[in-house]
Design a protein around this motif. Sequence first.
Motif, PDB file in Angstrom:
ATOM      1  N   LYS A 168       0.857  -1.806  -0.028  1.00 50.87           N
ATOM      2  CA  LYS A 168       0.012   0.216  -0.579  1.00 50.87           C
ATOM      3  C   LYS A 168       0.583   1.117   0.422  1.00 50.87           C
ATOM      4  CE  LYS A 168      -3.958  -2.067   1.361  1.00 50.87           C
ATOM      5  NZ  LYS A 168      -4.861  -1.747   2.814  1.00 50.87           N
ATOM      6  N   LEU A 169       0.569   2.116  -0.795  1.00 49.50           N
ATOM      7  CA  LEU A 169       1.344   3.348  -1.008  1.00 49.50           C
ATOM      8  C   LEU A 169       0.125   5.089   0.035  1.00 49.50           C
ATOM      9  CD1 LEU A 169       3.117   5.293  -2.388  1.00 49.50           C
ATOM     10  CD2 LEU A 169       1.421   5.881  -4.310  1.00 49.50           C
ATOM     11  N   VAL A 170       0.749   5.602   0.881  1.00 46.02           N
ATOM     12  CA  VAL A 170       0.531   6.810   1.876  1.00 46.02           C
ATOM     13  C   VAL A 170       1.458   7.272   1.402  1.00 46.02           C
ATOM     14  CG1 VAL A 170       0.415   6.882   3.809  1.00 46.02           C
ATOM     15  CG2 VAL A 170       0.364   4.383   4.189  1.00 46.02           C
ATOM     16  N   LEU A 171       0.391   8.640   1.098  1.00 43.94           N
ATOM     17  CA  LEU A 171       0.953  10.387   1.082  1.00 43.94           C
ATOM     18  C   LEU A 171       0.895  10.563   2.382  1.00 43.94           C
ATOM     19  CD1 LEU A 171       0.927  12.494  -0.840  1.00 43.94           C
ATOM     20  CD2 LEU A 171      -0.957  12.733  -1.366  1.00 43.94           C
ATOM     21  N   VAL A 172       2.506  11.579   2.508  1.00 44.61           N
ATOM     22  CA  VAL A 172       2.754  12.036   3.740  1.00 44.61           C
ATOM     23  C   VAL A 172       2.479  14.086   3.228  1.00 44.61           C
ATOM     24  CG1 VAL A 172       3.613  12.675   5.540  1.00 44.61           C
ATOM     25  CG2 VAL A 172       3.279   9.800   4.959  1.00 44.61           C
ATOM     26  N   THR A 173       1.487  14.391   3.235  1.00 40.41           N
ATOM     27  CA  THR A 173       2.030  16.122   2.671  1.00 40.41           C
ATOM     28  C   THR A 173       2.548  17.137   4.493  1.00 40.41           C
ATOM     29  OG1 THR A 173       0.211  16.571   4.473  1.00 40.41           O
ATOM     30  CG2 THR A 173      -0.412  16.513   2.262  1.00 40.41           C
ATOM     31  N   GLY A 174       3.994  17.673   4.124  1.00 39.44           N
ATOM     32  CA  GLY A 174       4.539  18.753   4.683  1.00 39.44           C
ATOM     33  C   GLY A 174       6.284  17.930   4.672  1.00 39.44           C
ATOM     34  N   GLY A 175       6.476  17.036   4.096  1.00 36.75           N
ATOM     35  CA  GLY A 175       7.536  16.334   4.261  1.00 36.75           C
ATOM     36  C   GLY A 175       8.947  16.943   4.752  1.00 36.75           C
ATOM     37  N   THR A 176       9.079  17.945   5.580  1.00 41.54           N
ATOM     38  CA  THR A 176      10.086  18.114   5.452  1.00 41.54           C
ATOM     39  C   THR A 176      10.048  18.659   7.696  1.00 41.54           C
ATOM     40  OG1 THR A 176       9.593  20.593   5.291  1.00 41.54           O
ATOM     41  CG2 THR A 176      11.350  19.454   3.889  1.00 41.54           C
ATOM     42  N   GLY A 177       8.501  18.043   7.544  1.00 40.89           N
ATOM     43  CA  GLY A 177       8.169  18.790   8.945  1.00 40.89           C
ATOM     44  C   GLY A 177       8.728  17.583   9.967  1.00 40.89           C
ATOM     45  N   PHE A 178       9.007  17.983  11.312  1.00 38.42           N
ATOM     46  CA  PHE A 178       8.802  17.000  12.444  1.00 38.42           C
ATOM     47  C   PHE A 178       8.411  15.759  12.429  1.00 38.42           C
ATOM     48  CE2 PHE A 178       8.974  15.180  16.537  1.00 38.42           C
ATOM     49  CZ  PHE A 178      10.524  15.114  16.088  1.00 38.42           C
ATOM     50  N   ILE A 179       7.126  15.606  13.187  1.00 35.37           N
ATOM     51  CA  ILE A 179       5.837  14.813  12.869  1.00 35.37           C
ATOM     52  C   ILE A 179       5.502  14.420  11.495  1.00 35.37           C
ATOM     53  CG2 ILE A 179       3.670  15.182  13.090  1.00 35.37           C
ATOM     54  CD1 ILE A 179       4.064  17.364  14.610  1.00 35.37           C
ATOM     55  N   ALA A 180       6.063  15.041  10.259  1.00 33.45           N
ATOM     56  CA  ALA A 180       6.055  14.413   9.256  1.00 33.45           C
ATOM     57  C   ALA A 180       6.658  13.382   9.013  1.00 33.45           C
ATOM     58  CB  ALA A 180       5.818  14.882   7.485  1.00 33.45           C
ATOM     59  N   GLN A 181       7.812  13.707   9.440  1.00 35.88           N
ATOM     60  CA  GLN A 181       9.095  12.626   9.604  1.00 35.88           C
ATOM     61  C   GLN A 181       9.354  11.290  10.458  1.00 35.88           C
ATOM     62  OE1 GLN A 181      12.919  14.648   8.995  1.00 35.88           O
ATOM     63  NE2 GLN A 181      12.325  15.932   7.153  1.00 35.88           N
ATOM     64  N   TYR A 182       8.367  11.783  11.102  1.00 32.26           N
ATOM     65  CA  TYR A 182       8.820  10.790  12.079  1.00 32.26           C
ATOM     66  C   TYR A 182       7.235   9.850  11.899  1.00 32.26           C
ATOM     67  CZ  TYR A 182       7.345   8.160  16.337  1.00 32.26           C
ATOM     68  OH  TYR A 182       6.920   7.571  17.482  1.00 32.26           O
ATOM     69  N   CYS A 183       6.132   9.878  11.423  1.00 33.43           N
ATOM     70  CA  CYS A 183       4.990   9.381  10.034  1.00 33.43           C
ATOM     71  C   CYS A 183       5.095   8.229   9.227  1.00 33.43           C
ATOM     72  CB  CYS A 183       4.081  10.083  10.355  1.00 33.43           C
ATOM     73  SG  CYS A 183       3.110  10.967  11.699  1.00 33.43           S
ATOM     74  N   MET A 184       6.483   8.964   8.378  1.00 33.50           N
ATOM     75  CA  MET A 184       7.065   8.335   7.480  1.00 33.50           C
ATOM     76  C   MET A 184       7.569   7.401   7.844  1.00 33.50           C
ATOM     77  SD  MET A 184       7.573  11.374   4.174  1.00 33.50           S
ATOM     78  CE  MET A 184       8.784  12.634   5.277  1.00 33.50           C
ATOM     79  N   LEU A 185       7.874   7.396   8.976  1.00 34.09           N
ATOM     80  CA  LEU A 185       9.665   6.590   9.505  1.00 34.09           C
ATOM     81  C   LEU A 185       8.807   5.324   9.821  1.00 34.09           C
ATOM     82  CD1 LEU A 185      12.124   8.675  11.098  1.00 34.09           C
ATOM     83  CD2 LEU A 185      12.629   7.005   9.233  1.00 34.09           C
ATOM     84  N   ALA A 186       8.234   5.736  10.483  1.00 34.12           N
ATOM     85  CA  ALA A 186       7.110   4.560  11.120  1.00 34.12           C
ATOM     86  C   ALA A 186       6.518   3.671  10.033  1.00 34.12           C
ATOM     87  CB  ALA A 186       6.323   5.347  11.975  1.00 34.12           C
ATOM     88  N   LEU A 187       5.885   4.842   9.061  1.00 39.41           N
ATOM     89  CA  LEU A 187       4.729   3.816   8.070  1.00 39.41           C
ATOM     90  C   LEU A 187       6.077   3.155   7.255  1.00 39.41           C
ATOM     91  CD1 LEU A 187       3.060   6.739   6.495  1.00 39.41           C
ATOM     92  CD2 LEU A 187       1.929   5.171   7.648  1.00 39.41           C
TER      93      LEU A 187
END
Length: 50
Positions: A4-23
């Motif tokens: 599955k592909l997930v889109l995370v907006t605001g990829g330069t932000g701290f929270i977005a990067q944390y979420c991307m790592l978890a995903l």
Amino acid sequence: MTDKLVLVTGGTGFIAQYCMLALLKAGYRVRTTIRSPGREAEVRAHLEVG
């Protein structure tokens, strides 16, 4: 593992990067948006370290 592909907006932000790592660790494919293309390498580097 999932394909599955997930889109995370605001990829330069701290929270977005944390979420991307978890995903990514959970096996998801991740796409993100960034305002400045010049920050792409920075985002990729943070994701490789995690």
